[in-house]
Design a protein around this motif. Structure first.
Motif, PDB file in Angstrom:
ATOM      1  N   LEU A  94       8.634   9.655   1.502  1.00  0.00           N
ATOM      2  CA  LEU A  94       8.403  10.860   0.707  1.00  0.00           C
ATOM      3  C   LEU A  94       9.503  11.896   0.926  1.00  0.00           C
ATOM      4  O   LEU A  94       9.861  12.637   0.005  1.00  0.00           O
ATOM      5  N   GLN A  95      10.048  11.938   2.139  1.00  0.00           N
ATOM      6  CA  GLN A  95      11.128  12.883   2.418  1.00  0.00           C
ATOM      7  C   GLN A  95      12.353  12.573   1.573  1.00  0.00           C
ATOM      8  O   GLN A  95      13.002  13.475   1.037  1.00  0.00           O
ATOM      9  N   VAL A  96      12.670  11.274   1.439  1.00  0.00           N
ATOM     10  CA  VAL A  96      13.816  10.890   0.607  1.00  0.00           C
ATOM     11  C   VAL A  96      13.573  11.303  -0.838  1.00  0.00           C
ATOM     12  O   VAL A  96      14.474  11.809  -1.525  1.00  0.00           O
ATOM     13  N   PHE A  97      12.350  11.081  -1.310  1.00  0.00           N
ATOM     14  CA  PHE A  97      12.027  11.419  -2.695  1.00  0.00           C
ATOM     15  C   PHE A  97      12.083  12.921  -2.938  1.00  0.00           C
ATOM     16  O   PHE A  97      12.587  13.376  -3.972  1.00  0.00           O
ATOM     17  N   GLU A 101       0.833  -1.203   0.000  1.00  0.00           N
ATOM     18  CA  GLU A 101       0.000   0.000   0.000  1.00  0.00           C
ATOM     19  C   GLU A 101       0.867   1.252   0.000  1.00  0.00           C
ATOM     20  O   GLU A 101       0.555   2.244  -0.671  1.00  0.00           O
ATOM     21  N   CYS A 102       1.951   1.220   0.759  1.00  0.00           N
ATOM     22  CA  CYS A 102       2.890   2.344   0.774  1.00  0.00           C
ATOM     23  C   CYS A 102       3.468   2.559  -0.616  1.00  0.00           C
ATOM     24  O   CYS A 102       3.564   3.688  -1.106  1.00  0.00           O
ATOM     25  N   CYS A 103       3.834   1.469  -1.281  1.00  0.00           N
ATOM     26  CA  CYS A 103       4.414   1.556  -2.621  1.00  0.00           C
ATOM     27  C   CYS A 103       3.424   2.186  -3.594  1.00  0.00           C
ATOM     28  O   CYS A 103       3.789   3.040  -4.404  1.00  0.00           O
ATOM     29  N   ALA A 104       2.162   1.771  -3.518  1.00  0.00           N
ATOM     30  CA  ALA A 104       1.142   2.322  -4.411  1.00  0.00           C
ATOM     31  C   ALA A 104       0.947   3.813  -4.164  1.00  0.00           C
ATOM     32  O   ALA A 104       0.812   4.602  -5.110  1.00  0.00           O
ATOM     33  N   LEU A 105       0.932   4.207  -2.898  1.00  0.00           N
ATOM     34  CA  LEU A 105       0.755   5.621  -2.583  1.00  0.00           C
ATOM     35  C   LEU A 105       1.942   6.443  -3.081  1.00  0.00           C
ATOM     36  O   LEU A 105       1.768   7.528  -3.634  1.00  0.00           O
ATOM     37  N   LEU A 106       3.146   5.917  -2.892  1.00  0.00           N
ATOM     38  CA  LEU A 106       4.321   6.633  -3.379  1.00  0.00           C
ATOM     39  C   LEU A 106       4.264   6.798  -4.895  1.00  0.00           C
ATOM     40  O   LEU A 106       4.611   7.844  -5.442  1.00  0.00           O
ATOM     41  N   GLY A 107       3.819   5.737  -5.571  1.00  0.00           N
ATOM     42  CA  GLY A 107       3.672   5.817  -7.018  1.00  0.00           C
ATOM     43  C   GLY A 107       2.690   6.897  -7.430  1.00  0.00           C
ATOM     44  O   GLY A 107       2.913   7.613  -8.422  1.00  0.00           O
ATOM     45  N   SER A 108       1.610   7.054  -6.652  1.00  0.00           N
ATOM     46  CA  SER A 108       0.620   8.084  -6.964  1.00  0.00           C
ATOM     47  C   SER A 108       1.169   9.488  -6.746  1.00  0.00           C
ATOM     48  O   SER A 108       0.621  10.457  -7.269  1.00  0.00           O
ATOM     49  N   ARG A 109       2.248   9.588  -5.969  1.00  0.00           N
ATOM     50  CA  ARG A 109       2.902  10.888  -5.727  1.00  0.00           C
ATOM     51  C   ARG A 109       4.053  11.139  -6.691  1.00  0.00           C
ATOM     52  O   ARG A 109       4.804  12.094  -6.535  1.00  0.00           O
ATOM     53  N   ALA A 161       8.744   3.609  -9.845  1.00  0.00           N
ATOM     54  CA  ALA A 161       8.414   2.304  -9.273  1.00  0.00           C
ATOM     55  C   ALA A 161       9.576   1.651  -8.527  1.00  0.00           C
ATOM     56  O   ALA A 161       9.392   1.181  -7.394  1.00  0.00           O
ATOM     57  N   PRO A 162      10.791   1.568  -9.113  1.00  0.00           N
ATOM     58  CA  PRO A 162      11.884   0.914  -8.365  1.00  0.00           C
ATOM     59  C   PRO A 162      12.199   1.619  -7.047  1.00  0.00           C
ATOM     60  O   PRO A 162      12.447   0.967  -6.031  1.00  0.00           O
ATOM     61  N   MET A 163      12.179   2.939  -7.079  1.00  0.00           N
ATOM     62  CA  MET A 163      12.462   3.702  -5.862  1.00  0.00           C
ATOM     63  C   MET A 163      11.334   3.519  -4.849  1.00  0.00           C
ATOM     64  O   MET A 163      11.579   3.368  -3.638  1.00  0.00           O
ATOM     65  N   ALA A 164      10.087   3.525  -5.317  1.00  0.00           N
ATOM     66  CA  ALA A 164       8.941   3.329  -4.429  1.00  0.00           C
ATOM     67  C   ALA A 164       9.012   1.974  -3.746  1.00  0.00           C
ATOM     68  O   ALA A 164       8.737   1.841  -2.549  1.00  0.00           O
TER      69      ALA A 164
END
Length: 313
Positions: free
Chosen positions: A199-202, A169-177, A181-184
């Motif tokens: 999200l802070q790292v991104f 779920e975290c991965c999907a949310l990161l993708g939506s932001r 994909a590999p980083m998420a």
């Protein structure tokens, strides 16, 4: 707005039901490790409380700009919340006029554990208004752990836990932001569903650089290269805060290697689980010495040596 909070279905259901029934406690303590979203959860709840119909004002609450909300945060190196700030916010919330389109007012206390200093005077100042709250005022406190909040404050609040979300779920949310994909996938695994940290790292170049330095240091550890490990660490000789942040990233990386040994080969220069376990002991020791305000140059030298040892510590 609570539905925007990732995961935490039971929390959202319980708070949502209490809000709709008009039985929401006047003081709520949201507990969650950094990066879990306790602060965001508090703003979501505040938006639903103040503006049940949503709209621009509700969005302003999420952004921290709504006039019906006042906030307290720690300041300075200690992160303490000064008693004068508590008194000023208490006066403001008691005497400010209520807008016609808001259902009430909200007082945020971010990092309620930081009320512990100044011999409890800040906590005592807050306690007065918690015990005799003005009408239609909702107090929303956050803390990393309920145990870190003074009992006098904690006992006046209904406590709820904001938990990390599952990695997928975290991965999907990161993708939506917009996170690739590999980083998420990596960040979701590395930070175990702590969306805020990922999200802070991104979003923050300095945090990405810090994570890269931690990975490079563990690469030197895997190769038992004390010279390069010390050279990297010496860059923090005048930066205690940065070194503390580096230790935190090292801890997350070593934990990740223990949970998934292949991660050591992929991201940490071939670090093996046994070396990661020994590195964790060295990291804990360095954190303890840093907290005790030990000599930073010596702490760095000892850490470099301990990281690159081959025998168990």
């Amino acid at each position: 707005m609570l539905e925007r909070l990732a995961g935490n279905a039971a929390l959202k259901s319980e708070l949502g039901a209490a809000l709709r029934a008009g039985r929401l406690p006047h003081a709520i303590l949201l507990v969650g490790e950094p990066g879990c979203g306790a602060g965001f959860a508090a703003r979501c709840l505040a938006a639903d409380y103040l503006y049940p119909q949503g709209g621009a004002h509700a969005e302003a609450v999420l952004n921290g700009t709504d006039t019906e909300c006042v906030s307290l945060r720690g300041s300075g190196k200690s992160g303490g919340i000064p008693v004068d700030d508590v008194r000023a916010m208490r006066e403001k919330i008691q005497h400010s006029a209520l807008s016609t389109d808001a259902a009430g007012r909200v007082m945020f206390i971010y990092g309620a554990q930081n009320l512990n200093g100044t011999q409890g005077s800040a906590a005592n100042a807050l306690l007065k208004i918690l015990e005799e709250p003005p009408a239609d005022v909702l107090f929303l406190l956050t803390a990393p752990s309920a145990a870190t909040v003074l009992p006098t404050i904690r006992s006046r609040c209904a406590a709820y836990t904001v938990a990390p979300v599952p990695a997928d779920e975290c991965c999907a949310l990161l993708g939506s932001r917009g996170v690739p994909a590999p980083m998420a996938q990596e960040l979701s695994f590395l930070y175990e569903g702590h969306i805020g940290k990922a999200l802070q790292v991104f979003a923050d170049a300095d945090t990405r650089a810090l994570l890269a330095s931690a990975k490079k240091l563990l690469e030197h550890t895997a190769r038992q290269d004390t010279y390069r490990a010390l050279a990297l660490l010496n860059g923090y000789e005048k930066n205690r805060e940065g070194f503390a942040a580096l230790l935190w990233q090292l801890e997350q990386l070593c934990s990740a290697v223990l949970r998934r040994p292949a991660y050591g080969a992929d991201a940490c220069g071939g670090l093996q689980p046994d070396a990661a376990a020994r590195a964790l002991q060295a990291i804990y020791s360095a954190k303890k010495d840093l907290t005790a305000n030990g000599n930073l140059k010596l702490i760095l030298a000892v850490l470099a040596a301990d990281l690159c040892k081959t025998e168990p510590q």
